[in-house]
Design an enzyme around this catalytic site. Sequence first.
Site, PDB file in Angstrom:
ATOM      1  CB  CYS A 127     -22.846 -12.410 -15.588  1.00 41.86           C
ATOM      2  SG  CYS A 127     -22.308 -12.991 -17.408  1.00 41.86           S
ATOM      3  CB  CYS A 131     -15.509 -11.154 -19.328  1.00 39.14           C
ATOM      4  SG  CYS A 131     -15.736 -12.865 -18.684  1.00 39.14           S
ATOM      5  CG  HIS A 177     -14.492 -16.259 -16.156  1.00 43.02           C
ATOM      6  ND1 HIS A 177     -15.759 -15.867 -16.330  1.00 43.02           N
ATOM      7  CD2 HIS A 177     -14.247 -17.326 -16.045  1.00 43.02           C
ATOM      8  CE1 HIS A 177     -16.335 -17.265 -16.031  1.00 43.02           C
ATOM      9  NE2 HIS A 177     -15.277 -18.134 -15.765  1.00 43.02           N
TER      10      HIS A 177
END
Length: 223
Positions: free
Chosen positions: A39, A146, A148
């Site tokens: 992360c 990130c 994502h």
Amino acid sequence: NLHVKQAEVVSIGFEDKKVKSVETHTGAVYDVKAVVIACNTSSALAYETIKNEYEFKIYPIIQSSVKLISELGLNRIGVFATQGTVSSGAYRRELLKYNSNIQIREIACPNWVSIVEGRIDNGLDDIKLHLDEMLDFEPDKIILGCTHYPFLSETINKVAKKLYPERELTIIDPAPAVAKHTLEVMIKDSLITENGYGMELHGTLLYGGSGLASSSLLKNYGC
């Protein structure tokens, strides 16, 4: 033979979460040889605090991936990331370690996690807004800071071709870089050896992040 566990650390890594939460989850990790912080926000905000507190190796995605990204010889680089990662200055700090002359544009995209997770139905305007700002900078490459954001890669490329058809956009997903760096260091430290059938890990590798966010990283370990 590569034994990998996931810590489903869904309570860390986003804008309103605290560094203490990262420290708590890391402190709960036992019987592993290495931990990958999968992360970017957690790597940016917590790694410096926890890096010397445990006997096992900790591989943060930002610091690990930038080491290899720096070898590309870029002059201008863009970073799309969460507000927490951008505010920390982690990517800028790490990139400047390897090239003090590199030009960097960091842009926070606070809605992109929600777009990926389906909590925003139509995020195209938001993507266009940030991409237009970034391409005005004319970066050599853009880091998706990130885990994502790589799920938006196809959309980002399509929008970029429509906005700036004359430009070639190159996106960097840090996941392959951090996987490569982690394996190289673990082999060097004899935590992984070749056994004739591939790689064998002497212990357990754990990565922390949400299942969705970490999937692109885990693929690069052959899992």
